[in-house]
Motif scaffolding. Structure first.
Motif, PDB file in Angstrom:
ATOM      1  N   GLN A  60     106.426 -18.172  -5.803  1.00 60.17           N
ATOM      2  CA  GLN A  60     107.363 -17.370  -5.750  1.00 60.17           C
ATOM      3  C   GLN A  60     108.840 -17.521  -6.188  1.00 60.17           C
ATOM      4  OE1 GLN A  60     106.978 -15.058  -2.747  1.00 60.17           O
ATOM      5  NE2 GLN A  60     105.734 -13.732  -3.055  1.00 60.17           N
ATOM      6  N   LYS A  61     110.143 -17.870  -6.820  1.00 58.76           N
ATOM      7  CA  LYS A  61     111.081 -17.766  -7.302  1.00 58.76           C
ATOM      8  C   LYS A  61     111.986 -17.469  -6.407  1.00 58.76           C
ATOM      9  CE  LYS A  61     115.273 -20.155  -9.899  1.00 58.76           C
ATOM     10  NZ  LYS A  61     115.392 -20.377 -11.786  1.00 58.76           N
ATOM     11  N   VAL A  62     112.857 -17.912  -5.051  1.00 59.41           N
ATOM     12  CA  VAL A  62     113.772 -17.312  -4.363  1.00 59.41           C
ATOM     13  C   VAL A  62     115.547 -17.896  -4.764  1.00 59.41           C
ATOM     14  CG1 VAL A  62     115.111 -16.579  -2.217  1.00 59.41           C
ATOM     15  CG2 VAL A  62     112.135 -16.463  -3.163  1.00 59.41           C
ATOM     16  N   GLY A  63     116.420 -17.130  -5.249  1.00 61.63           N
ATOM     17  CA  GLY A  63     117.712 -17.732  -5.558  1.00 61.63           C
ATOM     18  C   GLY A  63     117.096 -19.515  -6.286  1.00 61.63           C
ATOM     19  N   LYS A  64     117.171 -20.223  -6.069  1.00 63.18           N
ATOM     20  CA  LYS A  64     117.236 -21.874  -6.551  1.00 63.18           C
ATOM     21  C   LYS A  64     116.087 -22.597  -6.158  1.00 63.18           C
ATOM     22  CE  LYS A  64     121.929 -23.158  -8.108  1.00 63.18           C
ATOM     23  NZ  LYS A  64     123.118 -24.050  -8.045  1.00 63.18           N
ATOM     24  N   LYS A  65     115.291 -22.497  -5.132  1.00 55.33           N
ATOM     25  CA  LYS A  65     114.381 -22.722  -4.277  1.00 55.33           C
ATOM     26  C   LYS A  65     113.046 -21.776  -4.829  1.00 55.33           C
ATOM     27  CE  LYS A  65     116.718 -23.992  -0.541  1.00 55.33           C
ATOM     28  NZ  LYS A  65     115.957 -24.480   0.981  1.00 55.33           N
ATOM     29  N   TYR A  66     112.133 -22.660  -5.017  1.00 50.88           N
ATOM     30  CA  TYR A  66     110.382 -22.384  -5.300  1.00 50.88           C
ATOM     31  C   TYR A  66     109.711 -22.415  -3.634  1.00 50.88           C
ATOM     32  CZ  TYR A  66     111.387 -22.520 -10.539  1.00 50.88           C
ATOM     33  OH  TYR A  66     111.541 -22.412 -11.961  1.00 50.88           O
ATOM     34  N   GLU A  75      96.857  -8.273   3.304  1.00 51.61           N
ATOM     35  CA  GLU A  75      97.729  -8.908   1.580  1.00 51.61           C
ATOM     36  C   GLU A  75      96.322  -8.721   1.305  1.00 51.61           C
ATOM     37  OE1 GLU A  75     102.126  -9.728   2.919  1.00 51.61           O
ATOM     38  OE2 GLU A  75     100.418 -11.545   3.411  1.00 51.61           O
ATOM     39  N   MET A  76      95.450  -9.466   1.162  1.00 49.49           N
ATOM     40  CA  MET A  76      95.140 -10.195  -0.076  1.00 49.49           C
ATOM     41  C   MET A  76      93.637  -9.566  -0.548  1.00 49.49           C
ATOM     42  SD  MET A  76      94.792 -13.401  -0.930  1.00 49.49           S
ATOM     43  CE  MET A  76      93.619 -12.978  -2.332  1.00 49.49           C
ATOM     44  N   LYS A  77      93.431  -8.552   1.277  1.00 48.20           N
ATOM     45  CA  LYS A  77      92.055  -7.449   0.503  1.00 48.20           C
ATOM     46  C   LYS A  77      92.511  -6.126  -0.694  1.00 48.20           C
ATOM     47  CE  LYS A  77      89.256  -8.675   4.369  1.00 48.20           C
ATOM     48  NZ  LYS A  77      88.506  -7.518   5.711  1.00 48.20           N
ATOM     49  N   GLY A  78      94.380  -6.299   0.022  1.00 44.83           N
ATOM     50  CA  GLY A  78      95.040  -5.443  -0.731  1.00 44.83           C
ATOM     51  C   GLY A  78      95.508  -5.465  -2.020  1.00 44.83           C
ATOM     52  N   ILE A  79      95.886  -7.028  -2.431  1.00 46.18           N
ATOM     53  CA  ILE A  79      95.259  -7.095  -4.329  1.00 46.18           C
ATOM     54  C   ILE A  79      94.324  -7.099  -4.620  1.00 46.18           C
ATOM     55  CG2 ILE A  79      96.020  -9.409  -5.177  1.00 46.18           C
ATOM     56  CD1 ILE A  79      98.733  -9.752  -3.225  1.00 46.18           C
ATOM     57  N   LEU A  80      93.336  -7.294  -4.146  1.00 47.78           N
ATOM     58  CA  LEU A  80      91.700  -7.682  -4.653  1.00 47.78           C
ATOM     59  C   LEU A  80      91.345  -6.192  -4.985  1.00 47.78           C
ATOM     60  CD1 LEU A  80      90.264 -10.935  -2.973  1.00 47.78           C
ATOM     61  CD2 LEU A  80      91.268 -10.592  -4.770  1.00 47.78           C
ATOM     62  N   GLU A  81      91.538  -5.618  -3.835  1.00 50.68           N
ATOM     63  CA  GLU A  81      90.840  -4.413  -4.312  1.00 50.68           C
ATOM     64  C   GLU A  81      91.828  -2.811  -5.353  1.00 50.68           C
ATOM     65  OE1 GLU A  81      92.681  -2.329  -0.394  1.00 50.68           O
ATOM     66  OE2 GLU A  81      90.197  -3.419   0.392  1.00 50.68           O
ATOM     67  N   SER A 116      98.760 -10.979 -14.449  1.00 45.83           N
ATOM     68  CA  SER A 116      99.769 -10.140 -14.857  1.00 45.83           C
ATOM     69  C   SER A 116      99.902  -8.820 -13.552  1.00 45.83           C
ATOM     70  CB  SER A 116     100.282  -9.732 -16.427  1.00 45.83           C
ATOM     71  OG  SER A 116      98.956  -8.602 -16.103  1.00 45.83           O
ATOM     72  N   VAL A 117      98.665  -9.314 -12.874  1.00 44.74           N
ATOM     73  CA  VAL A 117      98.628  -7.546 -12.224  1.00 44.74           C
ATOM     74  C   VAL A 117      98.916  -7.893 -10.599  1.00 44.74           C
ATOM     75  CG1 VAL A 117      96.972  -6.189 -11.298  1.00 44.74           C
ATOM     76  CG2 VAL A 117      96.781  -6.127 -13.755  1.00 44.74           C
ATOM     77  N   ILE A 118      98.615  -9.596 -11.208  1.00 47.30           N
ATOM     78  CA  ILE A 118      99.010 -10.073  -9.423  1.00 47.30           C
ATOM     79  C   ILE A 118     100.747 -10.266  -9.319  1.00 47.30           C
ATOM     80  CG2 ILE A 118      98.503 -12.105  -7.720  1.00 47.30           C
ATOM     81  CD1 ILE A 118      95.970 -11.980  -9.582  1.00 47.30           C
ATOM     82  N   GLU A 119     100.915 -10.842 -10.414  1.00 44.35           N
ATOM     83  CA  GLU A 119     102.121 -11.314 -10.666  1.00 44.35           C
ATOM     84  C   GLU A 119     102.827 -10.625 -10.227  1.00 44.35           C
ATOM     85  OE1 GLU A 119     101.710 -14.830 -13.343  1.00 44.35           O
ATOM     86  OE2 GLU A 119     101.973 -13.330 -14.475  1.00 44.35           O
ATOM     87  N   SER A 120     103.079  -9.383 -10.958  1.00 45.94           N
ATOM     88  CA  SER A 120     103.596  -8.240 -11.060  1.00 45.94           C
ATOM     89  C   SER A 120     103.661  -7.469  -9.120  1.00 45.94           C
ATOM     90  CB  SER A 120     103.558  -6.956 -11.920  1.00 45.94           C
ATOM     91  OG  SER A 120     104.369  -5.809 -11.932  1.00 45.94           O
ATOM     92  N   GLU A 121     102.940  -7.513  -8.502  1.00 44.92           N
ATOM     93  CA  GLU A 121     102.207  -7.253  -7.746  1.00 44.92           C
ATOM     94  C   GLU A 121     103.180  -8.062  -6.371  1.00 44.92           C
ATOM     95  OE1 GLU A 121     101.426  -4.372  -4.484  1.00 44.92           O
ATOM     96  OE2 GLU A 121     101.114  -4.003  -6.737  1.00 44.92           O
TER      97      GLU A 121
END
Length: 338
Positions: A60-66, A75-81, A116-121
């Protein structure tokens, strides 16, 4: 009497545990997770997860930092569901470490899911590891490198080399077992020597055709079977630049995931001034040459983007500070200026 002995044993064990350092307790806990499958499965419900997609880590890019986000099990289960495959995917995770508070860290590759789904989420992107290692915080680089190496190993060892039958990983991912033959496979890495050759006030750097324009680095090569480190250094230097090493000393080591999991063993090697004429092996190297102190100091300051000149020439630049070759070069500079 037995009850008294057991109580005394518990008190001694408790005292020993308190006397152990945080590091020792953490290492022993990690070893327990590798050996106790039920304990590891339980740890997955409270651990944090680093995500990969076809071996590229999620940033994740926050300002100039990665940043390298750590996702909770919830959170993992929420994404995988969203893909209706939560249980199946959690079992594919591998243990890569834990915090001082014994919160385990796992890595999980979601390569067959729509990234793309994961990146958007999660508001981030999966980034090639070569780039990721040089933009994230220094403490995260080794973890990403070891995680990718372990994930890659599991991907390439799904079948037994003896029977051809599928192998099964344990929950921690510390091994794979072929139940048909009883053979157990453990992750391995290959030893590689990386050597900065010097003679008097000069050091030798080289480049391969596949390198970015202008980049020079120390000589390196895999150890052959039966070789020790000293023999591998002498052979590689002789093969690649036609020089005979007079003496060498060990500097440090570094895990390196390219092209696969390797242990880089860094050394300094001296060659005699009377026998310092380079003879390049063009099958492996595009160029090799001697650099003086001033040119090395300037090259260390130079960024790849600023190496190209208006007349088309490309000035030499060297590996970034995260690479052990950079450390070798800096050590040589310090020695010359001491």
């Amino acid at each position: 009497m037995a009850a008294v002995y057991q109580a005394l044993h518990r008190r001694v064990s408790s005292l020993a545990c308190r006397l152990h350092s945080t590091y020792v307790r953490k290492m022993r806990y990690l070893n327990q997770l590798k050996e106790d499958d039920s304990l590891c499965r339980q740890a997955q419900t409270s651990g944090t997860f680093y995500l990969f997609h076809n071996l590229s880590p999620f940033l994740q890019k926050v300002g100039k930092k990665y940043l390298v986000p750590q996702l909770s099990a919830a959170e993992m289960k929420g994404i995988l569901e969203k893909f209706q495959e939560a249980e199946q995917w959690m079992e594919k995770s591998v243990l890569i470490g834990c915090s001082d508070e014994h919160r385990p860290h796992f890595a999980l590759d979601l390569g067959t899911l729509d990234k793309s789904v994961i990146e958007s989420e999660l508001q981030g992107s999966f980034t090639d590891l070569r780039k990721a290692l040089f933009v994230v915080d220094g403490k995260d680089s080794p973890l990403l490198a070891s995680a990718q190496s372990l994930l890659r190993w599991h991907d390439s060892h799904q079948y037994c080399s003896r029977t051809g039958q599928p192998t099964q990983k344990n929950p921690a991912g510390s091994k794979r077992v072929c139940h048909a033959s009883g053979v157990t496979y453990y992750p391995q890495m290959s030893p590689v020597v990386i050597t900065l050759v010097s003679s008097g006030s000069r050091c030798l750097l080289a480049r391969q055709p596949s390198f970015p324009p202008g980049m020079f680095t120390a000589l390196s090569g895999f150890c052959d079977l039966g070789e020790n480190v000293e023999e591998a250094v002498r052979r590689e230097v002789a093969e690649e630049v036609g020089l005979e090493v007079r003496s060498l000393r060990y500097s440090a080591s570094q895990h390196w995931p390219f092209p696969s999991s390797s242990l880089m063993i860094a050394c300094h090697a001296l060659v005699g001034a009377q026998r310092a004429e380079i003879s390049v092996d063009t099958l492996e190297l595009e160029e090799a040459r001697w650099f003086g102190l001033e040119e090395i100091v300037e090259g260390l300051k130079r960024e790849p983007s600023s190496s190209k000149q208006e007349d088309g020439r490309v000035l030499p630049w060297f590996p970034p500070k995260q690479a052990i070759a950079h450390q070798l070069i800096c050590e040589w500079v310090q020695q010359q200026t001491a």
